[in-house]
Design a protein around this motif. Structure first.
Motif, mmCIF file in Angstrom:
data_model
loop_
_atom_site.group_PDB
_atom_site.id
_atom_site.type_symbol
_atom_site.label_atom_id
_atom_site.label_comp_id
_atom_site.label_asym_id
_atom_site.label_seq_id
_atom_site.Cartn_x
_atom_site.Cartn_y
_atom_site.Cartn_z
ATOM 1 N N THR A 6 10.336 8.157 -4.281
ATOM 2 C CA THR A 6 9.938 6.946 -3.573
ATOM 3 C C THR A 6 11.177 6.335 -2.938
ATOM 4 O OG1 THR A 6 8.191 6.547 -5.195
ATOM 5 C CG2 THR A 6 8.856 4.679 -3.826
ATOM 6 N N ILE A 7 11.085 6.076 -1.636
ATOM 7 C CA ILE A 7 12.195 5.446 -0.919
ATOM 8 C C ILE A 7 11.653 4.301 -0.084
ATOM 9 C CG2 ILE A 7 13.580 7.554 -0.819
ATOM 10 C CD1 ILE A 7 12.704 7.836 2.120
ATOM 11 N N GLU A 8 12.507 3.353 0.188
ATOM 12 C CA GLU A 8 12.155 2.276 1.113
ATOM 13 C C GLU A 8 12.800 2.590 2.446
ATOM 14 O OE1 GLU A 8 12.689 -1.777 -0.097
ATOM 15 O OE2 GLU A 8 12.248 -1.270 -2.193
ATOM 16 N N ASP A 11 10.493 -0.565 8.707
ATOM 17 C CA ASP A 11 9.180 -0.453 9.341
ATOM 18 C C ASP A 11 9.206 0.407 10.595
ATOM 19 O OD1 ASP A 11 7.963 -2.034 7.423
ATOM 20 O OD2 ASP A 11 8.160 -3.885 8.592
ATOM 21 N N TYR A 14 9.230 4.021 9.689
ATOM 22 C CA TYR A 14 7.910 4.428 9.199
ATOM 23 C C TYR A 14 6.946 4.636 10.364
ATOM 24 C CZ TYR A 14 3.510 4.644 6.767
ATOM 25 O OH TYR A 14 2.288 5.065 6.321
#
Length: 75
Positions: A6-8, A11, A14
């Motif tokens: 899991t990575i951030e 926006d 993405y």
């Protein structure tokens, strides 16, 4: 077995991943996995090329012409 990471990401990144994923019929997770895999393959190719260049520069390996390479192959 697959592992989940899991990575951030921002926006805007993405949105790019989602857009390209849609173009290729992939969900964002699968497209990001594919992009990461391709990037890692590119890094391996670069490392191999750098190692080959080091061998040439050190004199351990040498470059031959295509004529020299193919000489005697058709015998």
């Amino acid at each position: 077995m697959n592992k989940r990471v899991t990575i951030e990401i921002p926006d805007d990144l993405y949105r790019v991943i989602s857009r390209y994923g849609d173009l290729h019929g992939l969900d964002p997770d699968d497209y990001a996995t594919m992009a990461l895999q391709r990037h890692l393959e590119d890094l391996q190719d670069i490392a191999a090329a750098e190692a080959a260049m080091k061998g040439i520069q050190s004199g351990e390996d040498r470059v031959v012409s295509s004529k020299e390479f193919w000489h005697g192959m058709d015998d």
